[in-house]
Design a protein around this motif. Structure first.
Motif, PDB file in Angstrom:
ATOM      1  N   UNK A  55     -10.938  18.125   5.302  1.00  0.00           N
ATOM      2  CA  UNK A  55      -9.480  18.610   6.281  1.00  0.00           C
ATOM      3  C   UNK A  55     -10.027  19.841   6.708  1.00  0.00           C
ATOM      4  N   UNK A  56      -9.950  20.023   7.913  1.00  0.00           N
ATOM      5  CA  UNK A  56     -10.238  21.322   8.662  1.00  0.00           C
ATOM      6  C   UNK A  56      -8.855  22.147   8.817  1.00  0.00           C
ATOM      7  N   UNK A  57      -8.795  23.384   8.064  1.00  0.00           N
ATOM      8  CA  UNK A  57      -7.639  24.025   8.216  1.00  0.00           C
ATOM      9  C   UNK A  57      -7.970  25.098   9.457  1.00  0.00           C
ATOM     10  N   UNK A  58      -7.338  24.919  10.557  1.00  0.00           N
ATOM     11  CA  UNK A  58      -7.676  25.856  11.660  1.00  0.00           C
ATOM     12  C   UNK A  58      -7.297  27.389  11.500  1.00  0.00           C
ATOM     13  N   UNK A  59      -8.144  28.230  11.948  1.00  0.00           N
ATOM     14  CA  UNK A  59      -7.767  29.803  11.961  1.00  0.00           C
ATOM     15  C   UNK A  59      -8.340  30.276  13.307  1.00  0.00           C
ATOM     16  N   UNK A  60      -7.537  31.305  13.640  1.00  0.00           N
ATOM     17  CA  UNK A  60      -7.707  31.890  15.105  1.00  0.00           C
ATOM     18  C   UNK A  60      -8.627  32.807  15.066  1.00  0.00           C
ATOM     19  N   UNK A  61      -8.630  33.783  14.165  1.00  0.00           N
ATOM     20  CA  UNK A  61      -9.482  35.020  13.782  1.00  0.00           C
ATOM     21  C   UNK A  61     -10.950  34.743  13.580  1.00  0.00           C
ATOM     22  N   UNK A  62     -10.931  33.841  11.927  1.00  0.00           N
ATOM     23  CA  UNK A  62     -12.081  33.757  11.475  1.00  0.00           C
ATOM     24  C   UNK A  62     -12.245  32.205  11.627  1.00  0.00           C
ATOM     25  N   UNK A  63     -13.283  31.658  11.006  1.00  0.00           N
ATOM     26  CA  UNK A  63     -13.818  30.357  11.216  1.00  0.00           C
ATOM     27  C   UNK A  63     -12.685  29.480  10.449  1.00  0.00           C
ATOM     28  N   UNK A  64     -12.996  28.149  10.663  1.00  0.00           N
ATOM     29  CA  UNK A  64     -11.804  27.147  10.025  1.00  0.00           C
ATOM     30  C   UNK A  64     -12.430  26.990   8.676  1.00  0.00           C
ATOM     31  N   UNK A  65     -11.380  26.820   7.827  1.00  0.00           N
ATOM     32  CA  UNK A  65     -11.495  26.552   6.426  1.00  0.00           C
ATOM     33  C   UNK A  65     -11.627  24.917   6.430  1.00  0.00           C
ATOM     34  N   UNK A  66     -12.452  24.313   5.334  1.00  0.00           N
ATOM     35  CA  UNK A  66     -12.705  23.084   4.751  1.00  0.00           C
ATOM     36  C   UNK A  66     -11.910  22.733   3.383  1.00  0.00           C
ATOM     37  N   UNK A  67     -11.323  21.926   3.340  1.00  0.00           N
ATOM     38  CA  UNK A  67     -10.835  21.214   2.009  1.00  0.00           C
ATOM     39  C   UNK A  67     -11.167  19.868   2.030  1.00  0.00           C
ATOM     40  N   UNK A  68     -11.923  19.571   0.978  1.00  0.00           N
ATOM     41  CA  UNK A  68     -12.538  18.403   0.657  1.00  0.00           C
ATOM     42  C   UNK A  68     -12.063  17.915  -0.669  1.00  0.00           C
ATOM     43  N   UNK A  69     -11.548  16.387  -0.780  1.00  0.00           N
ATOM     44  CA  UNK A  69     -11.041  15.976  -2.019  1.00  0.00           C
ATOM     45  C   UNK A  69     -12.131  14.846  -2.312  1.00  0.00           C
ATOM     46  N   UNK A  70     -12.467  14.859  -3.625  1.00  0.00           N
ATOM     47  CA  UNK A  70     -13.206  13.689  -4.315  1.00  0.00           C
ATOM     48  C   UNK A  70     -12.610  13.291  -5.762  1.00  0.00           C
ATOM     49  N   UNK A  71     -12.865  11.855  -5.760  1.00  0.00           N
ATOM     50  CA  UNK A  71     -12.290  11.433  -6.956  1.00  0.00           C
ATOM     51  C   UNK A  71     -10.659  11.459  -7.179  1.00  0.00           C
ATOM     52  N   UNK A  72     -10.324  10.745  -8.061  1.00  0.00           N
ATOM     53  CA  UNK A  72      -8.844  10.685  -8.397  1.00  0.00           C
ATOM     54  C   UNK A  72      -8.642  11.152  -9.620  1.00  0.00           C
ATOM     55  N   UNK A  73      -7.106  11.337  -9.805  1.00  0.00           N
ATOM     56  CA  UNK A  73      -6.537  12.076 -11.325  1.00  0.00           C
ATOM     57  C   UNK A  73      -5.503  12.743 -11.209  1.00  0.00           C
ATOM     58  N   UNK A  74      -4.511  12.893 -12.206  1.00  0.00           N
ATOM     59  CA  UNK A  74      -3.537  13.574 -11.965  1.00  0.00           C
ATOM     60  C   UNK A  74      -3.664  14.921 -12.196  1.00  0.00           C
ATOM     61  N   UNK A  75      -4.817  15.361 -12.827  1.00  0.00           N
ATOM     62  CA  UNK A  75      -5.242  16.699 -12.804  1.00  0.00           C
ATOM     63  C   UNK A  75      -6.340  17.033 -11.986  1.00  0.00           C
TER      64      UNK A  75
END
Length: 374
Positions: A55-75
């Motif tokens: 998932x790309x998290x947009x930013x205006x001043x700095x580069x866009x951050x990235x959030x990647x999920x892998x696997x499953x679990x409650x924790x």
């Protein structure tokens, strides 16, 4: 565990190619266009190996951050990395010299980021199930204090059981980091009065002279016994040599062992008084990252890593270091945090920045097995 190490040894050349691919996408923190281009290369690798992007998290001043999920679990296990570097474009180039691989940001910390991708790819390809969900954050502004990613890191930390930081281990010893100094960042704007340096020198009020006096005072606050250092790392001001300068700005970095010391110095710096009549001072910035203190949970986490490392033929140690990282943020939220799980090498923020290619399988296997055992 043997199959993990064997897999990584077999794929070592491809891992090195991926590191080169990322390092050659230069990404200084203050150039959004370049950091975003580097982020797109990370996305390409994730899509190639896992079939989907972060998932790309947009930013205006700095580069866009990235959030990647892998696997499953409650924790959740939070993996922290950044792909911005301290190097301006063209400062360094990628090159290989025997076991050493050089390049801008290769040690801090693009190789560690790639190793994390491959630690997860091992699980994917060998069909090894995880006990917990992985949230892999790749941020673009760590080298300038994480101004736009700090809230994101803290948000993810709230829902995480562990935080593993992919910064490099201690140079020389390969030790993992269970403690770090806190850091503060300030910019001090000084305004004086301009005048002709020859005809009306007495009428001027030099902002550079004031800056010099403030620098001497600030540097005098360094106390090695306390573990406190104050570094004036940038100075800007003036212009024409025949004009008394009416403006100057100094940049200050503070490192401390305790939060009380951090607060004390924050109060001193924000209360700076002029040495010259007619000078005005404005202080920007403040406390950036609190100290990362060793505690029972971090000790427990390190001991697990040490035991797993022994099975890989590594004698792992722990250390307290002066540099800060995003691990400071997670640790101070009560999340068990272990730092230094990235690539091995030398030259952080130096022109000889490099990694040791021979250590790639070991460190990647350590990260993978640690994830599997949490």
């Amino acid at each position: 565990m043997d199959q993990i190490k064997e897999y990584l040894v077999r794929h070592q050349e491809q891992i090195k190619k991926d590191i080169q691919y990322l390092v050659e996408a230069e990404s200084p923190s203050n150039e959004k266009r370049l950091t975003d281009a580097c982020g797109r290369r990370i996305q390409q690798l994730l899509d190639r190996y896992f079939g989907y992007k972060a998932k790309e998290i947009k930013e205006e001043k700095y580069g866009n951050h990235l959030r990647f999920e892998y696997g499953k679990g409650k924790e959740t296990i939070l993996l922290l990395s950044h792909f911005d570097t301290v190097w301006n474009k063209g400062s360094l180039s990628y090159r290989v010299d025997g076991n050493k691989i050089y390049g801008p940001g290769i040690l801090d910390m693009k190789a560690g980021l790639i190793q994390a991708i491959w630690a997860l790819k091992v699980c994917e390809d060998l069909r090894i199930p995880l006990n917990k969900k992985i949230v892999f954050l790749c941020t673009s502004d760590e080298e300038v204090g994480s101004p736009s990613s700090k809230h994101l890191i803290e948000k993810e930390a709230k829902g995480s059981e562990y935080a593993l930081v992919l910064e490099p281990p201690v140079v020389g010893t390969g030790a993992l980091k269970t403690g770090r100094k806190g850091s503060s960042r300030y910019f001090i704007d000084i305004k004086g009065k301009a005048s002709h340096a020859g005809n009306n020198h007495k009428e001027g009020i030099s902002a550079i002279k004031e800056a010099a006096e403030q620098i001497v005072f600030l540097e005098s606050l360094t106390d090695y016994k306390k573990g406190t250092t104050i570094n004036v790392g940038s100075v800007k001001g003036g212009g024409k040599l025949n004009v008394v300068p009416d403006s100057a700005t100094i940049g200050v970095n503070v490192r401390v062992r305790t939060i009380d010391e951090q607060k004390r110095l924050d109060n001193i710096i924000k209360s700076l008084a002029p040495h010259q009549e007619g000078i005005t001072i404005k202080v920007r910035g403040g406390m950036n990252r609190p100290p990362m203190n060793r505690n029972k949970e971090s000790i427990k986490l390190f001991r697990l890593a040490k035991r797993l490392a022994k099975d890989l033929g590594m004698d792992l140690e722990e250390a307290y270091v002066g540099g800060g990282s995003d691990g400071n943020l997670t640790a101070n939220m009560g999340v068990p945090t272990l730092d230094g799980l990235g690539a091995v090498g030398r030259g952080i923020h130096a022109k000889n920045e490099h990694i040791l290619a021979s250590e790639i399988p070991n460190r990647t296997a350590l990260l993978c097995t640690l994830i599997l055992n949490l």
